[in-house]
Write an enzyme that holds these catalytic residues in place. Structure first.
Site, short mmCIF file in Angstrom:
data_model
loop_
_atom_site.label_atom_id
_atom_site.label_comp_id
_atom_site.label_asym_id
_atom_site.label_seq_id
_atom_site.Cartn_x
_atom_site.Cartn_y
_atom_site.Cartn_z
N LYS A 263 -4.97 5.53 15.59
CA LYS A 263 -3.52 5.69 15.47
C LYS A 263 -3.12 7.13 15.81
O LYS A 263 -3.88 8.07 15.57
CB LYS A 263 -3.11 5.33 14.05
CG LYS A 263 -1.62 5.35 13.75
CD LYS A 263 -1.41 4.91 12.31
CE LYS A 263 0.04 5.00 11.86
NZ LYS A 263 0.20 4.51 10.48
N SER B 28 3.35 1.11 10.03
CA SER B 28 3.44 2.00 11.17
C SER B 28 2.20 1.99 12.07
O SER B 28 2.14 2.68 13.08
CB SER B 28 3.70 3.43 10.70
OG SER B 28 2.67 3.88 9.84
N SER C 243 1.15 0.21 5.73
CA SER C 243 1.15 0.38 7.18
C SER C 243 -0.09 -0.10 7.90
O SER C 243 -0.11 -0.12 9.13
CB SER C 243 1.39 1.86 7.52
OG SER C 243 2.70 2.24 7.21
#
Length: 465
Positions: A79, A153, A177
């Site tokens: 990420k 996210s 997330s």
């Protein structure tokens, strides 16, 4: 090489170790799949073509020399809140970013296990929302239905795995997330116990809310990746000893007969409407668990005022991260969140920390008569891409609170949770069920999830991109 797209993490590692496939072939297959589908999916913020090929060549040299590591030569993604040496870490915020000079601890551990980092995945600004879109860095889309979000996210990471671009990816979870994108893309996502995986150079990421963990198609792959990521840095605020046995072993172990409490309750002051299709999917999952021999019954955790442990931590975390970005140019709603953190959150943060023992005792009372809590991962199905474009802070905050009210209490408590696939809506959108455990009980959740996977075979279904 096209047949490698949906080979799992463990399977790819075994193929490389046995010499049946080279690291170069694994990485080229990953890069080819990215070229084939990511123009539509948008999972990656950046693809490291040259660097990944060089890392694959080095992995092949090490394999030829007889070296064996858990992920030697296997492509993975991380990420875009995670430092990779030589790359920027914008976390979706426009600013004057410079390439970082060292890997984050999670990436160091991936490299130590031999993994090849093929790219960094899209997210939303500072991980605030359950979608992975930003004005400066574009949008990730759901491989199952491209008009919808893969969640956030860590939505770029989940989209990359669900679309077969990598066998597994690393996400981070500060309020759901990892688990939310896993639910919305038919994946397994694990939020580990606080302190299980180091966030260094962030020694207390989001004041104890955020942990890094795996997204994968199978429990075995998620457990293997968690084993690789597990470990503390000497400067971490929270440090745990390594588990006695690897999590990968837990994925091969019978969980025994467990007491499982099924709950649809949200915390005080949080929207509580559950989409009927999601409720039905979780009820079906509860019946499956009963059929597997577990004692399943309705019971709700007593959340109390757990939200008072979330808001100061989260808002101060956003303020601190935003203030660390040179020339930051965030969305207005991100700046509002940071302003709340600077003015109110920093005053309340000491109180939030002092509440921890009380909240753990209160919520943890359910584990006197349950071993695991089963809930929906999300209250609603995925929103459409762009659903919150241009929305102000209040509309975005209230909208996402209604979408995803069930994951974040476990971030406040610091305990482990994971999302597993629970079926699909009538329109073909994935649904997730959440398994929540007590202090340090990732292995128990992993064993239970592996038993469910054997019955459900959710990994056999892939999106028709």
């Amino acid at each position: 090489m096209s047949g490698l797209a949906y080979k799992g993490l463990a399977e790819q590692a075994q193929l490389a170790a046995s010499g049946k496939v080279s690291a170069k072939e694994l990485v080229e297959a990953s890069l080819a799949r990215i070229d084939e589908v990511d123009r539509r999916v948008g999972a990656f913020r950046i693809v490291r073509y040259e660097a990944a090929r060089a890392e694959a060549a080095e992995a092949d040299r090490r394999l030829a020399a007889g070296e064996r590591l858990p992920l030697l030569g296997v492509p993975v993604a991380v990420k875009d809140d995670t430092d990779v040496c030589g790359e920027t870490t914008p976390f979706a915020v426009q600013g004057d970013h410079e390439p970082v000079k060292r890997d984050a601890e999670q990436v160091r551990r991936l490299r130590e296990a031999g993994a090849v980092i093929v790219g960094k995945t899209r997210t939303c600004e500072i991980g605030l929302w359950p979608f992975s879109e930003s004005p400066g860095y574009g949008a990730a889309r759901n491989p199952w239905k491209l008009g919808f979000t893969p969640g956030g996210s860590s939505g770029g990471s989940s989209a990359a795995v669900a679309a077969g671009m990598v066998p597994a990816a690393v996400g981070s979870d500060g309020a759901g997330s990892i688990r939310i994108p896993a639910a919305w893309t038919n994946l397994v996502g694990i939020k580990p116990q606080r302190g299980r995986v180091s966030g260094y150079p962030h020694t207390d990421p989001f004041n104890g809310l955020t942990v890094w963990g795996p997204l994968a198609r199978t429990v075995e792959d998620a457990a293997l990746l968690l084993d690789v990521l597990t470990g503390s840095h000497p400067e971490d605020a929270y440090r745990l000893d390594a588990p006695r046995t690897p999590f990968a072993d837990a994925a091969r172990r019978d969980p025994g007969r467990l007491r499982i409490a099924v709950s649809f309750k949200t915390a005080l002051g949080v929207p509580g409407r559950i989409d009927p299709e999601i409720r039905l999917a979780v009820e079906r999952t509860a019946r499956l668990l009963t059929d597997l021999g577990h004692k399943v019954f309705p019971a709700d955790p007593d959340y109390g005022v757990v939200a008072l442990g979330l808001v100061p931590r989260g808002t101060v975390g956003v303020a601190d991260w935003l203030d660390s970005i040179p020339g930051a140019r965030p969305e207005a709603r991100t700046e509002v969140e940071a302003r709340i953190g600077r003015t109110l959150g920093r005053r309340l943060l000491p109180l939030a920390r002092r509440m921890d023992p009380y909240l753990r005792r209160r919520v943890g009372a359910i584990f006197r008569y349950a071993d695991v809590v089963l809930t929906p991962t999300t209250a609603q199905l995925p929103s459409k891409v762009g659903a919150f474009d241009g929305a102000g802070y209040q509309r975005t905050q209230s909208g996402v609170a209604a979408l995803c009210p069930l994951a974040w209490p476990w971030n406040v408590l610091g305990w482990p949770g994971m999302s597993v696939p629970a079926g699909f809506s009538r329109d073909g959108l994935p649904i997730g069920a959440q398994l929540l455990g007590h202090d340090g009980e990732e292995a128990k959740l992993i064993s239970l999830a592996a038993q469910m996977q054997e019955a459900e075979r959710w990994q056999d279904r892939t999106p028709a991109l």
